[in-house]
Write a protein that holds these residues in place. Sequence first.
Motif, PDB file in Angstrom:
ATOM      1  N   ASP A  48       0.802  -1.234   0.000  1.00  0.00           N
ATOM      2  CA  ASP A  48       0.000   0.000   0.000  1.00  0.00           C
ATOM      3  C   ASP A  48       0.837   1.287   0.000  1.00  0.00           C
ATOM      4  N   LYS A  49       2.091   1.222  -0.410  1.00  0.00           N
ATOM      5  CA  LYS A  49       2.946   2.410  -0.474  1.00  0.00           C
ATOM      6  C   LYS A  49       2.953   2.938  -1.912  1.00  0.00           C
ATOM      7  N   PRO A  50       3.154   4.240  -2.096  1.00  0.00           N
ATOM      8  CA  PRO A  50       3.248   4.808  -3.455  1.00  0.00           C
ATOM      9  C   PRO A  50       4.417   4.181  -4.230  1.00  0.00           C
ATOM     10  N   LEU A  51       4.274   4.119  -5.537  1.00  0.00           N
ATOM     11  CA  LEU A  51       5.264   3.467  -6.387  1.00  0.00           C
ATOM     12  C   LEU A  51       6.670   4.015  -6.166  1.00  0.00           C
ATOM     13  N   PHE A  52       6.845   5.347  -6.187  1.00  0.00           N
ATOM     14  CA  PHE A  52       8.197   5.897  -6.038  1.00  0.00           C
ATOM     15  C   PHE A  52       8.808   5.492  -4.703  1.00  0.00           C
TER      16      PHE A  52
END
Length: 168
Positions: free
Chosen positions: A104-108
């Motif tokens: 659930d973390k942003p791609l970057f």
Amino acid sequence: MIENNKLFIVCPFSCLENFLKERYGNDIFFLTFSAAVLQYNEFEYLCRVKDFTTREKIKSIYFVNDTSCRFINGIINQGHLSGLISENSIVDLYVEHYFSEFKDKPLFQQQFKMAELNIQTQLNEMMNSSLFGSYIKESAIELKGLITSKEINASTEIKLNFNNLNCR
């Protein structure tokens, strides 16, 4: 002539050579391997790397990953894998840290963390290698980690953890 005596371990598919030369000068060396993961079980290969570092009087070794690395992104995006040893190493890191660092973390953020974990693992492998560990210490070679993001023209030197290493 001032020698930089820097060796950058990079992934050949990330095409970082010109990007790094702009920042560190033209008088630097590159060692390429998929995902910048050295094969520590290939003794002859490692002997050549050690000979090179001795001959060229390397004083700094940079482990470099770019956030656009095809191997890192292939694993994060669950894409097709080629079956390379370097991919297996990154898959193991991804699985081990999935819930704490990736879910659930942003791609970057995932790309940056995967690069950071890969670089730290490479440091550990090099320092625990019977061929390199004591050589690095005796030769006072500085080890550094560098995460680049060519897409946004950025680079970040990361702090490496030298605790709990068994330098042979």
